[in-house]
Design an enzyme around this catalytic site. Sequence first.
Site, PDB file in Angstrom:
ATOM      1  N   GLU A 299      39.001-109.672-123.922  1.00 46.91           N
ATOM      2  CA  GLU A 299      39.994-110.746-123.769  1.00 46.91           C
ATOM      3  C   GLU A 299      39.515-111.937-124.586  1.00 46.91           C
ATOM      4  O   GLU A 299      38.461-112.502-124.304  1.00 46.91           O
ATOM      5  CB  GLU A 299      40.166-111.095-122.285  1.00 46.91           C
ATOM      6  CG  GLU A 299      40.935-110.024-121.532  1.00 46.91           C
ATOM      7  CD  GLU A 299      42.241-109.643-122.211  1.00 46.91           C
ATOM      8  OE1 GLU A 299      43.002-110.543-122.607  1.00 46.91           O
ATOM      9  OE2 GLU A 299      42.504-108.436-122.376  1.00 46.91           O
ATOM     10  N   CYS A 333      41.624-120.660-122.840  1.00 45.94           N
ATOM     11  CA  CYS A 333      42.221-119.758-123.827  1.00 45.94           C
ATOM     12  C   CYS A 333      43.736-119.903-123.803  1.00 45.94           C
ATOM     13  O   CYS A 333      44.422-119.636-124.775  1.00 45.94           O
ATOM     14  CB  CYS A 333      41.825-118.323-123.517  1.00 45.94           C
ATOM     15  SG  CYS A 333      42.294-117.824-121.856  1.00 45.94           S
TER      16      CYS A 333
END
Length: 530
Positions: A299, A333
Amino acid sequence: MCTILDMTTSANTSLPVFANEPFCDFSDAKIAQQMREAIQHAESRLTAEKYPLVLNGEEKTTKTEIVSVNPARPSQTIGVYASADASHVPSAVASASKAFASWSAQSTEKRADLLLRAASLLRERKMEFNAWLVLEAGKNWGEADADTAEAIDFLEYYALQAIQLAHAKPSIQYPGEENQLVYLPLGVGAVLPPWNFPLAIMAGMTCAAIVMGNTVVLKPSPLTPTIALRFVELLLECGLPEGVVTLCQGGPEFGDALVGHPEVQFIAFTGSKKVGLHIHAKAAQTQPGQRGIKRTILELGGKDGIIVDADADLESAANGVVASAFGFNGQKCSACSRVIVDQSVHDEFVEMLKTRVAALAQGDPVENFATGPVANDAAYDRVLGYIQDGATRGTIVAGGHAKTKPEDGYYIEPTVITGLTSSDRLCQEEIFGPVLTVIAAKDFDDALRIANDTEYGLTGAIYSSSEEKLHRAAREFHVGNLYFNRKCTGAMVGAHPFGGFKMSGTDSKAGGPDYLHLFSQAKSIARKLA
Ligand SMILES: NC(=O)c1ccc[n+]([C@@H]2O[C@H](COP(=O)([O-])OP(=O)(O)OC[C@H]3O[C@@H](n4cnc5c(N)ncnc54)[C@H](O)[C@@H]3O)[C@@H](O)[C@H]2O)c1
Ligand SMILES: N[C@@H](CCC=O)C(=O)O
């Protein structure tokens, strides 16, 4: 019912229903006082003594150490840790490998029970963990509390999911046979979390792996070792057997060698695109003695955009964009780093952003300011470099400067830059700091084009009152987590399974119903009936 292999010890009919952990209300004076006391208590526990590296019950000597500091006050040391290097990888993997035989043979219920007990203890000690997040990661109280609440959610959600998976049965029984599909662990894994959600993501990846019967070597970020240590201590208190989670504080050298170890079957990594792609390539190189294809769960970063349509509720959009761009100083993020605004409302919207950004108070997270410092000196230099570069081609309409010298904390003003085009490097590269670029779009088609004009595809949002445009965005805005008329940060476990498209990762959807499959291998078993 299939009886070939009884994977569980009890039926799952009485499973509790999952509910997200509520956030603390710090406007309540009593709760605020608890938080203050927890911070004071954590500060009273700071020590200059080095935490050793312990492998298989033995203290190991290390050539280097990790010194973790408070990003708001870099002179305050949070912890000093012996730092593992490549030479420690074989013992770390051996420790995890030794524990695998007995841990993988435990019932799913037993493993899930460990997670549920850890969740309750974490809930009891929420303020203590919040305090470490304030001191070591520089989170304000609300951001720290959201991190702890998400960790509790991951533990409970994965515990319940694991039990459900253990009871999952294939729907079709082939005539004359008894058929079963069971989910088995993969073996020893490497867990490599980022610094920015040092509790939730670290705990989530670790516990998803172990609840499925795997054992792991956990290497936390060198910026946030204390939070990982405290969490592993909590797991041990809840009965985690030795070796199931082998904690090794270390840097890239240890992580790199761990990824390459032939016995490491899977790598759960959350972090930057650069490191993630390196791990992807490294894991693909078969090592002598390797017996399986390494699985990577990656990720990575984002360059997340919010579209503000001409017919949007601009007040709500401005609030959502500011929260998404400057919450935890843009160090998510999921943070909005590009707002794509219809040109007919661009100037009005920029004024609204300026007012809101000017109202953001910045200061020490211990005092719970809206915004605080960035992670460290490297982040400070990187973010300022982007701002200075952006100023040469665009216009800085808010912020634009460091607020302090680095020795006084890594504070950079929340910054808004207009006048850049989508191809500008500030609109393409992940800055991971408090910098928002505003891009004007000719119309909605152009806005969608700009939104997709990035190699990343993690989160995105659209503010519009048009059902038709929302429907188009659902089809055409290519991100893993898309939000309508709300901010693009703050995914909730269960409700918003989280993971990105394109260079943002392998779309693992942490906190979603498919996540645990990634930590298991399914075995199909068929018995011929007499
Ligand atoms: N997609 C998501 O869910 C998600 C969530 C949080 C953060 N992130 C991303 O993470 C990044 C910020 O975190 P970071 O600065 O800690 O990321 P990073 O990539 O620098 O480090 C992540 C982890 O990998 C380790 N590491 C570094 N080099 C390694 C190597 N060669 N081999 C093995 N391990 C290595 C680090 O020590 C750390 O534990 C941002 O890009 C952010 O977008 C993504
Ligand atoms: N899951 C978090 C982001 C994690 C990355 O930094 C969110 O949805 O805001």
